[in-house]
Motif scaffolding. Structure first.
Motif, PDB file in Angstrom:
ATOM      1  N   GLU A 132       2.945  -0.377   8.782  1.00 34.52           N
ATOM      2  CA  GLU A 132       2.012  -1.339   8.777  1.00 34.52           C
ATOM      3  C   GLU A 132       1.228  -2.349   7.308  1.00 34.52           C
ATOM      4  OE1 GLU A 132      -0.726  -4.417  10.755  1.00 34.52           O
ATOM      5  OE2 GLU A 132       1.786  -3.853  11.520  1.00 34.52           O
ATOM      6  N   GLU A 133       1.088  -0.635   7.273  1.00 30.50           N
ATOM      7  CA  GLU A 133      -0.174  -0.630   6.052  1.00 30.50           C
ATOM      8  C   GLU A 133       0.268  -0.851   4.349  1.00 30.50           C
ATOM      9  OE1 GLU A 133      -2.923  -0.426   6.726  1.00 30.50           O
ATOM     10  OE2 GLU A 133      -3.326   0.415   8.688  1.00 30.50           O
ATOM     11  N   LEU A 134       2.047  -0.922   4.757  1.00 32.52           N
ATOM     12  CA  LEU A 134       2.737  -1.281   3.168  1.00 32.52           C
ATOM     13  C   LEU A 134       2.857  -1.890   3.137  1.00 32.52           C
ATOM     14  CD1 LEU A 134       5.187   2.034   3.257  1.00 32.52           C
ATOM     15  CD2 LEU A 134       2.939   1.602   2.099  1.00 32.52           C
ATOM     16  N   ASP A 135       2.016  -3.544   3.825  1.00 35.42           N
ATOM     17  CA  ASP A 135       2.801  -4.672   3.290  1.00 35.42           C
ATOM     18  C   ASP A 135       1.282  -5.414   2.511  1.00 35.42           C
ATOM     19  OD1 ASP A 135       4.531  -5.848   5.111  1.00 35.42           O
ATOM     20  OD2 ASP A 135       2.640  -6.488   7.028  1.00 35.42           O
ATOM     21  N   HIS A 136       2.640  -5.694   1.536  1.00 33.10           N
ATOM     22  CA  HIS A 136       1.969  -6.219  -0.321  1.00 33.10           C
ATOM     23  C   HIS A 136       1.057  -4.958  -0.411  1.00 33.10           C
ATOM     24  CE1 HIS A 136       2.198  -9.745   1.327  1.00 33.10           C
ATOM     25  NE2 HIS A 136       1.545  -9.722   2.608  1.00 33.10           N
ATOM     26  N   TYR A 137       1.738  -3.643  -0.579  1.00 33.34           N
ATOM     27  CA  TYR A 137       1.207  -2.435  -1.221  1.00 33.34           C
ATOM     28  C   TYR A 137       1.184  -2.537  -2.688  1.00 33.34           C
ATOM     29  CZ  TYR A 137       0.974   2.348  -2.679  1.00 33.34           C
ATOM     30  OH  TYR A 137       0.295   3.362  -2.981  1.00 33.34           O
ATOM     31  N   ALA A 138       2.741  -3.247  -2.747  1.00 30.68           N
ATOM     32  CA  ALA A 138       3.685  -3.094  -4.265  1.00 30.68           C
ATOM     33  C   ALA A 138       2.538  -3.708  -5.046  1.00 30.68           C
ATOM     34  CB  ALA A 138       4.735  -3.968  -4.259  1.00 30.68           C
ATOM     35  N   SER A 179      -2.105  -4.011  -9.161  1.00 30.37           N
ATOM     36  CA  SER A 179      -2.510  -4.717  -9.211  1.00 30.37           C
ATOM     37  C   SER A 179      -4.119  -3.527  -9.784  1.00 30.37           C
ATOM     38  CB  SER A 179      -3.893  -5.610  -8.091  1.00 30.37           C
ATOM     39  OG  SER A 179      -5.341  -5.941  -8.502  1.00 30.37           O
ATOM     40  N   ILE A 180      -4.065  -2.691  -8.835  1.00 30.75           N
ATOM     41  CA  ILE A 180      -5.253  -1.421  -9.525  1.00 30.75           C
ATOM     42  C   ILE A 180      -4.592  -0.768 -10.378  1.00 30.75           C
ATOM     43  CG2 ILE A 180      -6.608  -1.338  -7.286  1.00 30.75           C
ATOM     44  CD1 ILE A 180      -4.931   1.175  -6.701  1.00 30.75           C
ATOM     45  N   THR A 181      -3.256  -0.871 -10.954  1.00 30.06           N
ATOM     46  CA  THR A 181      -3.075   0.204 -11.635  1.00 30.06           C
ATOM     47  C   THR A 181      -2.404  -0.691 -13.645  1.00 30.06           C
ATOM     48  OG1 THR A 181      -0.692   0.266 -10.909  1.00 30.06           O
ATOM     49  CG2 THR A 181      -1.958   1.838 -10.983  1.00 30.06           C
ATOM     50  N   ARG A 182      -2.845  -2.095 -13.107  1.00 35.24           N
ATOM     51  CA  ARG A 182      -2.216  -3.061 -14.199  1.00 35.24           C
ATOM     52  C   ARG A 182      -1.532  -3.216 -14.647  1.00 35.24           C
ATOM     53  NH1 ARG A 182      -7.459  -2.212 -19.124  1.00 35.24           N
ATOM     54  NH2 ARG A 182      -9.473  -2.685 -17.276  1.00 35.24           N
ATOM     55  N   GLY A 183      -0.148  -2.651 -13.492  1.00 34.65           N
ATOM     56  CA  GLY A 183       0.659  -2.828 -13.855  1.00 34.65           C
ATOM     57  C   GLY A 183       1.639  -2.128 -14.177  1.00 34.65           C
ATOM     58  N   SER A 184       1.330  -0.705 -14.526  1.00 28.70           N
ATOM     59  CA  SER A 184       2.230   0.367 -14.773  1.00 28.70           C
ATOM     60  C   SER A 184       2.133   1.096 -13.723  1.00 28.70           C
ATOM     61  CB  SER A 184       0.440   1.521 -15.387  1.00 28.70           C
ATOM     62  OG  SER A 184      -0.265   1.834 -15.241  1.00 28.70           O
ATOM     63  N   ALA A 185       2.147   1.188 -12.460  1.00 23.03           N
ATOM     64  CA  ALA A 185       3.068   2.065 -11.795  1.00 23.03           C
ATOM     65  C   ALA A 185       3.796   1.447 -10.792  1.00 23.03           C
ATOM     66  CB  ALA A 185       1.748   1.716 -10.349  1.00 23.03           C
ATOM     67  N   GLY A 186       4.906   2.425 -10.232  1.00 25.11           N
ATOM     68  CA  GLY A 186       6.157   2.292  -9.654  1.00 25.11           C
ATOM     69  C   GLY A 186       6.188   3.389  -8.693  1.00 25.11           C
ATOM     70  N   PHE A 187       7.014   2.359  -7.550  1.00 26.39           N
ATOM     71  CA  PHE A 187       6.943   3.514  -6.524  1.00 26.39           C
ATOM     72  C   PHE A 187       8.083   3.095  -5.321  1.00 26.39           C
ATOM     73  CE2 PHE A 187       5.852  -0.317  -3.774  1.00 26.39           C
ATOM     74  CZ  PHE A 187       5.675   0.127  -1.570  1.00 26.39           C
ATOM     75  N   LYS A 188       8.253   4.168  -5.000  1.00 28.32           N
ATOM     76  CA  LYS A 188      10.009   3.673  -3.743  1.00 28.32           C
ATOM     77  C   LYS A 188       9.321   4.172  -2.041  1.00 28.32           C
ATOM     78  CE  LYS A 188      12.134   8.008  -5.423  1.00 28.32           C
ATOM     79  NZ  LYS A 188      13.409   8.632  -5.886  1.00 28.32           N
ATOM     80  N   ARG A 189      10.235   4.213  -1.278  1.00 29.48           N
ATOM     81  CA  ARG A 189       9.790   4.150   0.055  1.00 29.48           C
ATOM     82  C   ARG A 189      10.888   4.743   0.906  1.00 29.48           C
ATOM     83  NH1 ARG A 189       8.506  -1.194   3.321  1.00 29.48           N
ATOM     84  NH2 ARG A 189      10.829  -1.905   4.257  1.00 29.48           N
ATOM     85  N   THR A 190      10.742   5.144   1.681  1.00 30.53           N
ATOM     86  CA  THR A 190      11.781   6.041   2.286  1.00 30.53           C
ATOM     87  C   THR A 190      11.088   6.154   4.110  1.00 30.53           C
ATOM     88  OG1 THR A 190      12.425   8.052   1.810  1.00 30.53           O
ATOM     89  CG2 THR A 190      13.895   7.225   0.570  1.00 30.53           C
ATOM     90  N   ILE A 195       7.294   5.776  10.136  1.00 25.55           N
ATOM     91  CA  ILE A 195       5.529   6.613   9.054  1.00 25.55           C
ATOM     92  C   ILE A 195       7.075   6.273   7.534  1.00 25.55           C
ATOM     93  CG2 ILE A 195       4.758   9.005   8.096  1.00 25.55           C
ATOM     94  CD1 ILE A 195       3.233   6.737  10.586  1.00 25.55           C
ATOM     95  N   TYR A 196       6.627   6.147   6.772  1.00 25.10           N
ATOM     96  CA  TYR A 196       7.288   6.028   5.595  1.00 25.10           C
ATOM     97  C   TYR A 196       6.430   7.109   4.331  1.00 25.10           C
ATOM     98  CZ  TYR A 196      10.075   2.019   6.500  1.00 25.10           C
ATOM     99  OH  TYR A 196      11.234   1.490   7.223  1.00 25.10           O
ATOM    100  N   THR A 197       7.464   7.612   3.532  1.00 23.14           N
ATOM    101  CA  THR A 197       7.091   8.350   2.675  1.00 23.14           C
ATOM    102  C   THR A 197       6.961   7.941   1.665  1.00 23.14           C
ATOM    103  OG1 THR A 197       7.937  10.714   3.617  1.00 23.14           O
ATOM    104  CG2 THR A 197       8.122  10.473   1.604  1.00 23.14           C
ATOM    105  N   ILE A 198       6.160   8.033   0.393  1.00 23.03           N
ATOM    106  CA  ILE A 198       6.301   6.743  -0.473  1.00 23.03           C
ATOM    107  C   ILE A 198       6.065   8.209  -1.887  1.00 23.03           C
ATOM    108  CG2 ILE A 198       5.219   4.805   0.728  1.00 23.03           C
ATOM    109  CD1 ILE A 198       2.200   5.770  -0.823  1.00 23.03           C
ATOM    110  N   GLU A 199       6.635   7.289  -2.747  1.00 28.55           N
ATOM    111  CA  GLU A 199       6.070   8.405  -4.070  1.00 28.55           C
ATOM    112  C   GLU A 199       6.477   7.498  -4.660  1.00 28.55           C
ATOM    113  OE1 GLU A 199       9.519  11.776  -6.060  1.00 28.55           O
ATOM    114  OE2 GLU A 199       9.828   9.957  -7.299  1.00 28.55           O
ATOM    115  N   VAL A 200       5.077   7.421  -5.308  1.00 28.89           N
ATOM    116  CA  VAL A 200       4.739   6.499  -6.008  1.00 28.89           C
ATOM    117  C   VAL A 200       4.319   7.437  -8.197  1.00 28.89           C
ATOM    118  CG1 VAL A 200       1.675   5.541  -7.045  1.00 28.89           C
ATOM    119  CG2 VAL A 200       2.722   6.005  -4.691  1.00 28.89           C
ATOM    120  N   THR A 201       4.886   6.786  -9.269  1.00 30.08           N
ATOM    121  CA  THR A 201       4.771   7.241 -10.207  1.00 30.08           C
ATOM    122  C   THR A 201       3.804   6.164 -11.022  1.00 30.08           C
ATOM    123  OG1 THR A 201       6.878   7.438  -9.485  1.00 30.08           O
ATOM    124  CG2 THR A 201       5.827   7.052 -11.866  1.00 30.08           C
ATOM    125  N   ILE A 202       2.597   7.034 -11.402  1.00 30.55           N
ATOM    126  CA  ILE A 202       1.753   6.125 -12.232  1.00 30.55           C
ATOM    127  C   ILE A 202       1.170   6.851 -13.574  1.00 30.55           C
ATOM    128  CG2 ILE A 202       0.758   4.759 -10.938  1.00 30.55           C
ATOM    129  CD1 ILE A 202      -1.268   7.109  -9.705  1.00 30.55           C
TER     130      ILE A 202
END
Length: 709
Positions: free
Chosen positions: A661-667, A672-683, A616-623
């Motif tokens: 498993e669910e983070l494949d191609h998440y970037a 796509s859903i934010t029109r390129g305006s989002a970023g994220f990091k994972r640990t 399990i990964y912690t993700i932080e999405v900035t949008i």
């Protein structure tokens, strides 16, 4: 080629979101300074900084590019960086050696995600920063909205130095509230006419001028006293105050220009020469202990390597900044990392792919060298006995991964060599040769980053490959205790093999109860290389199994734990007690007990209600706030759990925990859903039980694969 003293050097990095016009700005600065006789363009693939084939193909910057120009006796080292987060490694290396940052803001869109990301790094490195609102001549430009967004995000330190007389197609003049002058440009740009500020703008210009003066004065007690006494500051006092407040990051001057039409760039370069810090004045680098390293032009040579760019006909081109003394061709220095002696080869000043050879590079200046043996990014070169532990460039953790499948057999070594070279050039790339998953996996900063790596492998190294889905490093464990017994007996000709053991297998938990029928003789707590623990206990009494066979029993158990019975993945968090068994005075040996332990473990494991665990990964999405709902909905479809939300101005943050498993191609999906305006990091966070239906599917797939072999 002229060699500049430290006081005449300015090291500047261009930052900002993709599409904000950084490359065009750098091209215009080169042209305006006379370094180029003709301006190139991104559309014509003729800019100095975007010279790689992949950059021409994509129509944008992929690599950080070092440029240099002379503006009225000052040498400006300009590093043009990519705006896409996939290439953040290129940005971080440049930030490490820059003394000033210029943020290019698109007048249509204001503060974008790439700008946000870069700003955080300038805060971390404490780099003086100024802002340029670019593209005021675009149809949907909104200068004031961009200023308001900048102040909201970056604070009241953002102060307007210039603003456009008009916007959109009518843009042709800039009002400078520091010089209280209007610059009117000819239709094709270039040198402006200096005119009085029109009456219609006099009140606004005076208001912004006073705000600028007050911002400078309130951060300097001496200037504040002068301001209170005289009600104004002289130009020299303003310059002095701006230098210190800029250096302290108390203020962030905001300019205006149209890079494409060459309107306003000269004024920015003038500000860099007059106000921006030289390397000696700038915030110094630090040691691992946080102590400042004072740049000393009179000291011994000290060089820091911050970038590696391989040239096909020359090999590694290593970029460096001189932190002390002078770098001179032929000088012998010590590599602090390897402790080996390095002789400096020919030294160059770079302008894109063009290089000019020099004999010396002074303190604070940036240069490049080829054929520096055994030298990499983050290495420090110094004279003998003059060692220092410098804080290295810290590259971000990857957010995406893919596995490599070769299309031609026998190219494994070739692939390994190529990946090693690419990782030398790009430390934000991580390469994993996973024995556990039996795959070569590369970890990067986004789909585009991985695509660039694939392009290099195919075109530079002539390797035919494809990207395939990487396997998941699941873990196996048990959920109930069982007792299992296995007798290993083998007779072939002469001496045979015999071993019998009984195991108690239990899921490892805190405060586990003891069993009255067991007498513990020895306990080993083993921290497993793959996470979790194995507690191995010898509970044999009466000598029915010699102690000398215990290592073999443990070896057999560990061997099976590396390839678990459920999915061939590794086993963790289990307690095993060897409490009974038998041996033969002639036929018992280590091999027999290893085999017996392996089989006993396998059979007992299957009866112990085994469970599959997933990472399990912690993700932080900035949008931007507008996309909150869409992003949260998408996370829920990925079996993710939202754990927190926060806001920084108009930018929202979502923290969640999501299975790998669910983070494949998440970037890609996020873009796509934010029109390129989002970023994220994972640990990585922890391992958790896989849902029953998912476990069933994985076990069935493993069984089919085993039957196929």
């Amino acid at each position: 080629m002229r060699v500049y003293p430290s006081s005449r050097v300015r090291n500047v990095v261009l930052l900002g979101h993709a599409g904000s016009g950084k490359t065009t700005l750098s091209e215009t600065m080169l042209y305006e300074s006379g370094s180029k006789s003709r301006r190139g363009s991104v559309e014509d693939k003729s800019t100095t900084s975007d010279y790689h084939d992949i950059e021409h193909e994509k129509g944008k910057s992929v690599f950080g590019t070092l440029l240099n120009l002379d503006w009225r006796g000052n040498k400006i080292n300009l590093i043009d960086t990519p705006g896409t987060s996939d290439y953040i490694g290129e940005v971080i290396g440049a930030l490490r050696v820059a003394d000033t940052a210029i943020f290019s803001l698109n007048a249509e869109y204001g503060i974008e995600t790439g700008t946000e990301l870069h700003w955080k790094y300038t805060e971390r490195y404490n780099i003086p920063s100024l802002l340029i609102v670019n593209k005021p001549d675009s149809n949907h430009a909104d200068f004031q909205r961009t200023v308001d967004m900048a102040k909201e995000r970056f604070g009241r330190g953002v102060v307007v130095v210039q603003y456009p007389y008009s916007e959109g197609e009518d843009f042709h003049a800039i009002i400078d509230v520091l010089k209280m002058t209007m610059y009117e440009f000819p239709e094709d740009g270039g040198k402006p006419d200096k005119l009085p500020i029109p009456d219609s703008h006099q009140a606004q210009a005076e208001l912004l001028h006073n705000e600028l003066v007050e911002s400078v004065a309130e951060n300097d007690e001496t200037l504040l006293d002068v301001y209170f006494e005289q009600g104004k500051l002289t130009e020299s006092q303003m310059r002095e105050g701006l230098q210190q407040t800029l250096l302290n990051r108390d203020i962030f001057p905001l300019f205006c220009c149209s890079a494409k039409r060459n309107m306003g760039t000269g004024r920015v370069m003038g500000f860099l020469g007059n106000v921006a810090p030289n390397p000696i004045e700038a915030n110094p680098p630090k040691t691992l202990d946080g102590e400042e390293i004072k740049l000393d032009p009179e000291g011994d040579p000290l060089m820091f390597i911050f970038k590696n760019s391989s040239e096909s006909h020359m090999g590694d081109m290593l970029y460096f900044k001189v932190y002390g003394g002078s770098a001179e061709s032929g000088l012998d220095l010590i590599n602090h990392t390897t402790e080996s002696t390095v002789r400096l080869p020919s030294l160059y000043l770079m302008n894109g792919e063009e290089r000019q050879e020099v004999n010396r590079v002074n303190t604070g200046d940036i240069g490049a060298a080829v054929k520096l043996k055994n030298t990499n990014v983050n290495d420090l070169l110094h004279t003998k006995g003059d060692s220092v532990d410098i804080d290295p460039i810290h590259f971000p953790e990857p957010i995406i991964r893919t596995a490599i499948k070769l299309k031609r057999e026998g190219e494994e070594d070739k692939l390994g060599t190529a990946l090693h070279q690419l990782q030398r050039e790009d430390p934000s790339l991580q390469v994993e040769h996973s024995q556990e998953l039996r795959q070569v996996i590369i970890h990067g900063q986004g789909e585009e980053h991985l695509a660039v790596i694939k392009y290099a492998l195919e075109n530079r190294f002539n390797i035919d490959l494809e990207f395939v889905k990487p396997r998941i490093p699941y873990r196996e464990t048990i959920t109930k205790e069982v007792r299992t017994n296995y007798k290993h007996k083998k007779q072939s000709g002469g001496a045979g093999q015999f071993a019998q053991i009984s195991l108690l297998m239990e899921p490892l938990r805190n405060h586990m109860p003891e069993h009255s029928d067991l007498k513990i003789r020895d306990v080993q707590e083993i921290d497993l290389d793959w996470g979790g623990k194995l507690v191995f206990r010898n509970c044999i009494v009466g000598g029915i199994i010699d102690n000398r066979f215990m290592p073999a029993i443990l070896k057999g158990i560990m061997e099976k734990m590396e390839n678990g019975p459920l999915s061939n993945c590794r086993v963790r968090d289990i307690r095993i007690s060897v409490y009974d068994g038998a041996m033969h005075s002639v036929d018992s040996n280590d091999a027999a007990f290893r085999s017996a332990a392996l089989m006993a473990f396998r059979e007992g494991f299957r009866r112990a209600a085994p469970k599959l665990l997933e990472p399990i990964y912690t993700i932080e999405v900035t949008i931007p706030a507008d996309y909150m709902g869409d992003v949260m909905s998408d996370i829920s479809t990925r079996r993710g759990q939202i754990t927190g939300m926060d806001a920084e101005g108009s930018i929202q943050k979502i923290e969640a925990q999501v299975p790998l498993e669910e983070l494949d191609h998440y970037a890609t999906r996020l873009k796509s859903i934010t029109r390129g305006s989002a970023g994220f990091k994972r640990t990585f966070s922890h391992y958790a039980e896989v849902p029953r239906d998912v476990q069933k599917k994985i076990v069935e797939q493993t069984k089919k694969q085993q039957e196929a072999y």
